[in-house]
Design an enzyme around this catalytic site. Structure first.
Site, PDB file in Angstrom:
ATOM      1  N   ASP A 172       0.841  -1.207   0.000  1.00  0.00           N
ATOM      2  CA  ASP A 172       0.000   0.000   0.000  1.00  0.00           C
ATOM      3  C   ASP A 172       0.872   1.252   0.000  1.00  0.00           C
ATOM      4  OD1 ASP A 172      -2.036  -1.796   0.463  1.00  0.00           O
ATOM      5  OD2 ASP A 172      -2.028  -1.447   2.632  1.00  0.00           O
TER       6      ASP A 172
HETATM    7  N1  URA Z   1      -1.144  -5.970   3.783  1.00  0.00           N
HETATM    8  C1  URA Z   1      -1.563  -4.704   3.852  1.00  0.00           C
HETATM    9  O1  URA Z   1      -2.563  -4.421   4.489  1.00  0.00           O
HETATM   10  N2  URA Z   1      -0.867  -3.763   3.210  1.00  0.00           N
HETATM   11  C2  URA Z   1       0.230  -4.023   2.509  1.00  0.00           C
HETATM   12  O2  URA Z   1       0.825  -3.116   1.921  1.00  0.00           O
HETATM   13  C3  URA Z   1       0.675  -5.347   2.441  1.00  0.00           C
HETATM   14  C4  URA Z   1      -0.023  -6.305   3.093  1.00  0.00           C
END
Ligand code: URA
Length: 232
Positions: A103
């Site tokens: 993310d």
């Molecule tokens: N899980 C998440 O919530 N965000 C990420 O970036 C990777 C795994």
């Protein structure tokens, strides 16, 4: 493959610069100067030199990045910056893409490659490659959450997750190990347990771990040994 393609992919030259260099007589194949960019060469057996130096052609390319916060894990985005913005033009031209997603608000270990099979093997839950995240959360992490993760936690929207490992390091700090990569997976798993995520950083893929002093925003080529570690 064509000689100009091999010279371009194995150097910082564009395809047309490579063709020009070949026509200009600075390229040799097995010690013999050649001047036709379209000449066919065997990338496995022919020895190609540019200006006297061997051209190291690699079929595929593999990079490790410590993704900083604030960048999108995509190859293109109209508004926000992407992780590819951190790479120089000669790496981008290799056609590398991120292996899976982190993310915008997650930092840490991200692989990039132009090898689709490798990427698929890393991402696919069937490959059982562990991804380990360090999370700071709100609230207090409870021992019963460890059990819920182990059994496969159910997200707020009813989605069932595969069994995962939760290690409580401190009241609000934990390690989460997952083998799948659903949208916002770790955040949603911890939210379902009543511990919304404050910060999230991926530390490890398989047995490949970020160095403790790794700096977000840095990247480098992956060695063969490190590449193998991904599947250990
Ligand atoms: N899980 C998440 O919530 N965000 C990420 O970036 C990777 C795994």
């Amino acid at each position: 493959m064509r000689l100009d393609r091999l010279v371009s992919e194995g150097s910082a030259l564009t395809r047309s610069q490579a063709a020009k260099a070949i026509r200009g007589g600075t390229v040799t194949v097995n010690g013999v100067p050649v001047c036709r960019p379209e000449q066919r060469v065997d990338e496995n057996t022919d020895r190609i030199c540019l200006g006297g130096k061997p051209v190291c052609y690699q079929r595929f390319h593999y990079y490790l990045m410590d993704k900083p916060l604030g960048l999108i894990t995509a190859s293109r985005d109209r508004e926000a910056g992407t992780v590819l913005d951190l790479l120089p033009a000669e790496v981008k031209k290799q056609g590398v893409f991120p292996v899976g997603r982190l993310d915008k608000d997650t930092s840490g270990l991200l692989l990039l490659t132009d090898d689709g099979d490798f990427a698929h093997r890393v991402i696919s839950p069937g490959s059982h490659v562990n991804k380990i995240y360090l999370a700071e959360v709100e609230g207090t992490l409870l021992p019963e959450t460890v059990l819920r993760f182990r059994e496969g936690i159910v997200l707020k929207d009813g989605t069932e997750c595969l069994p995962a490992k939760l290690e409580i390091l401190r009241e609000r700090t934990c390690l989460v190990t997952v083998q799948e990569g659903k949208y916002h997976q770790v955040r949603r798993m911890l939210a379902a347990a009543g511990n919304p995520v404050v910060t999230l950083r991926r530390l490890q893929i398989g047995a490949l771990r970020l160095a403790d002093n790794s700096e977000p925003g840095t990247w480098r080529q992956l060695s063969e040994e490190e590449k193998a570690k991904v599947f250990l």
